[in-house]
Scaffold this motif. Structure first.
Motif, PDB file in Angstrom:
ATOM      1  N   ALA A  76      -4.336  -4.740 -12.485  1.00  0.00           N
ATOM      2  CA  ALA A  76      -3.956  -3.441 -13.042  1.00  0.00           C
ATOM      3  C   ALA A  76      -3.884  -2.458 -11.882  1.00  0.00           C
ATOM      4  CB  ALA A  76      -4.972  -2.976 -14.088  1.00  0.00           C
ATOM      5  N   GLU A  77      -3.037  -1.469 -11.995  1.00  0.00           N
ATOM      6  CA  GLU A  77      -2.853  -0.525 -10.889  1.00  0.00           C
ATOM      7  C   GLU A  77      -4.125   0.225 -10.529  1.00  0.00           C
ATOM      8  OE1 GLU A  77      -0.488   0.180  -8.588  1.00  0.00           O
ATOM      9  OE2 GLU A  77       0.509  -1.592  -9.342  1.00  0.00           O
ATOM     10  N   ASP A  78      -5.035   0.423 -11.488  1.00  0.00           N
ATOM     11  CA  ASP A  78      -6.261   1.159 -11.174  1.00  0.00           C
ATOM     12  C   ASP A  78      -7.302   0.299 -10.449  1.00  0.00           C
ATOM     13  OD1 ASP A  78      -7.024  -0.469 -13.305  1.00  0.00           O
ATOM     14  OD2 ASP A  78      -8.071   1.138 -14.380  1.00  0.00           O
ATOM     15  N   ARG A  79      -6.996  -0.967 -10.200  1.00  0.00           N
ATOM     16  CA  ARG A  79      -7.928  -1.863  -9.504  1.00  0.00           C
ATOM     17  C   ARG A  79      -7.828  -1.761  -7.992  1.00  0.00           C
ATOM     18  NH1 ARG A  79     -10.095  -5.548 -13.318  1.00  0.00           N
ATOM     19  NH2 ARG A  79      -9.682  -4.525 -15.304  1.00  0.00           N
ATOM     20  N   VAL A  80      -6.703  -1.244  -7.499  1.00  0.00           N
ATOM     21  CA  VAL A  80      -6.493  -1.125  -6.057  1.00  0.00           C
ATOM     22  C   VAL A  80      -6.073   0.301  -5.719  1.00  0.00           C
ATOM     23  CG1 VAL A  80      -5.873  -3.557  -5.744  1.00  0.00           C
ATOM     24  CG2 VAL A  80      -4.077  -1.880  -6.191  1.00  0.00           C
ATOM     25  N   GLU A  81      -6.275   0.656  -4.457  1.00  0.00           N
ATOM     26  CA  GLU A  81      -5.762   1.936  -3.971  1.00  0.00           C
ATOM     27  C   GLU A  81      -4.892   1.668  -2.761  1.00  0.00           C
ATOM     28  OE1 GLU A  81      -8.489   4.850  -2.437  1.00  0.00           O
ATOM     29  OE2 GLU A  81      -9.755   3.328  -1.546  1.00  0.00           O
ATOM     30  N   TYR A  82      -3.971   2.563  -2.521  1.00  0.00           N
ATOM     31  CA  TYR A  82      -2.999   2.399  -1.454  1.00  0.00           C
ATOM     32  C   TYR A  82      -3.181   3.498  -0.419  1.00  0.00           C
ATOM     33  CZ  TYR A  82      -0.899  -0.362  -5.168  1.00  0.00           C
ATOM     34  OH  TYR A  82      -0.692  -1.267  -6.178  1.00  0.00           O
ATOM     35  N   ILE A  83      -3.141   3.084   0.852  1.00  0.00           N
ATOM     36  CA  ILE A  83      -3.307   4.033   1.945  1.00  0.00           C
ATOM     37  C   ILE A  83      -2.221   3.762   2.982  1.00  0.00           C
ATOM     38  CG2 ILE A  83      -4.855   4.766   3.801  1.00  0.00           C
ATOM     39  CD1 ILE A  83      -7.144   4.208   1.878  1.00  0.00           C
ATOM     40  N   GLU A  84      -1.552   4.817   3.418  1.00  0.00           N
ATOM     41  CA  GLU A  84      -0.542   4.652   4.457  1.00  0.00           C
ATOM     42  C   GLU A  84      -1.234   4.226   5.749  1.00  0.00           C
ATOM     43  OE1 GLU A  84       1.889   7.813   6.808  1.00  0.00           O
ATOM     44  OE2 GLU A  84       2.935   7.413   4.911  1.00  0.00           O
ATOM     45  N   ASP A  85      -0.730   3.174   6.345  1.00  0.00           N
ATOM     46  CA  ASP A  85      -1.305   2.604   7.562  1.00  0.00           C
ATOM     47  C   ASP A  85      -0.256   2.685   8.664  1.00  0.00           C
ATOM     48  OD1 ASP A  85      -2.287   1.002   9.609  1.00  0.00           O
ATOM     49  OD2 ASP A  85      -2.690  -0.727   8.339  1.00  0.00           O
ATOM     50  N   ARG A  86      -0.519   3.490   9.680  1.00  0.00           N
ATOM     51  CA  ARG A  86       0.423   3.672  10.783  1.00  0.00           C
ATOM     52  C   ARG A  86      -0.038   2.959  12.051  1.00  0.00           C
ATOM     53  NH1 ARG A  86       4.465   7.352  10.468  1.00  0.00           N
ATOM     54  NH2 ARG A  86       4.623   8.407   8.483  1.00  0.00           N
ATOM     55  N   SER A  87      -0.974   2.016  11.916  1.00  0.00           N
ATOM     56  CA  SER A  87      -1.420   1.258  13.084  1.00  0.00           C
ATOM     57  C   SER A  87      -0.340   0.260  13.494  1.00  0.00           C
ATOM     58  CB  SER A  87      -2.730   0.524  12.774  1.00  0.00           C
ATOM     59  OG  SER A  87      -2.541  -0.417  11.742  1.00  0.00           O
ATOM     60  N   PHE A  88      -0.421  -0.227  14.670  1.00  0.00           N
ATOM     61  CA  PHE A  88       0.513  -1.229  15.193  1.00  0.00           C
ATOM     62  C   PHE A  88       1.956  -0.726  15.286  1.00  0.00           C
ATOM     63  CE2 PHE A  88      -2.955  -3.770  13.304  1.00  0.00           C
ATOM     64  CZ  PHE A  88      -3.437  -4.330  14.469  1.00  0.00           C
ATOM     65  N   GLY A  89       2.148   0.600  15.376  1.00  0.00           N
ATOM     66  CA  GLY A  89       3.469   1.160  15.615  1.00  0.00           C
ATOM     67  C   GLY A  89       4.446   1.076  14.464  1.00  0.00           C
ATOM     68  N   SER A  90       3.958   0.833  13.252  1.00  0.00           N
ATOM     69  CA  SER A  90       4.837   0.780  12.089  1.00  0.00           C
ATOM     70  C   SER A  90       4.128   1.425  10.904  1.00  0.00           C
ATOM     71  CB  SER A  90       5.198  -0.675  11.752  1.00  0.00           C
ATOM     72  OG  SER A  90       4.033  -1.384  11.382  1.00  0.00           O
ATOM     73  N   VAL A  91       4.854   1.606   9.821  1.00  0.00           N
ATOM     74  CA  VAL A  91       4.256   2.155   8.608  1.00  0.00           C
ATOM     75  C   VAL A  91       4.107   1.021   7.605  1.00  0.00           C
ATOM     76  CG1 VAL A  91       4.482   3.806   6.729  1.00  0.00           C
ATOM     77  CG2 VAL A  91       5.304   4.410   9.009  1.00  0.00           C
TER      78      VAL A  91
END
Length: 133
Positions: A76-91
């Motif tokens: 279910a969507e409420d089981r995970v959260e999403y975070i923008e990750d800009r490591s390693f030179g990409s998004v």
């Protein structure tokens, strides 16, 4: 962010192995092709190894040949959260457990896999615990 399960770093270290701690609490990545969950066909629920929250089901798991277990959707969507990750030179989009904040892996979209969502949740096997249905 505040999570339902909160522990001190010492408490996490006491409950997780050194490698589990590195991946789950320090956003590490296990070596590709190092975990059996990638190709395991057991009908199961996959839980967060850190807190036991149910995250994914085997019926959304597919073999992406990427070196890590891959799912096309969380339980279910409420089981995970999403975070923008800009490591390693990409998004990229980091995926964390919404219950305890542990790092699970990354989600990728638009790769052309023949799945209902065209998403690939590339999850560290060590971040999961398999509970057969």
């Amino acid at each position: 962010m505040t999570y339902s399960v909160e522990k001190t770093e010492d408490e996490w270290k006491a409950t997780l192995s050194a490698e589990e701690y590195r991946v789950l609490r320090q956003a590490g990545t296990e070596r590709p092709f190092s975990h059996s969950y990638e190709t395991d066909e057991t009908k199961a629920v996959y839980e967060c190894r850190a807190c036991g929250s149910e995250l994914f089901r085997s019926d959304t798991k597919f073999d992406a040949h990427c070196g890590w277990p891959a799912f096309y959707a969380p339980l279910a969507e409420d089981r995970v959260e999403y975070i923008e990750d800009r490591s390693f030179g990409s998004v990229r989009t980091e995926v964390r457990c919404a219950n305890c904040g542990s790092h699970l892996g990354h989600m990728f979209q638009g790769e052309g896999f023949p799945t209902p969502t065209d998403q690939r949740y590339c999850i560290n096997g060590i971040a999961l615990r398999q509970r057969p249905d």
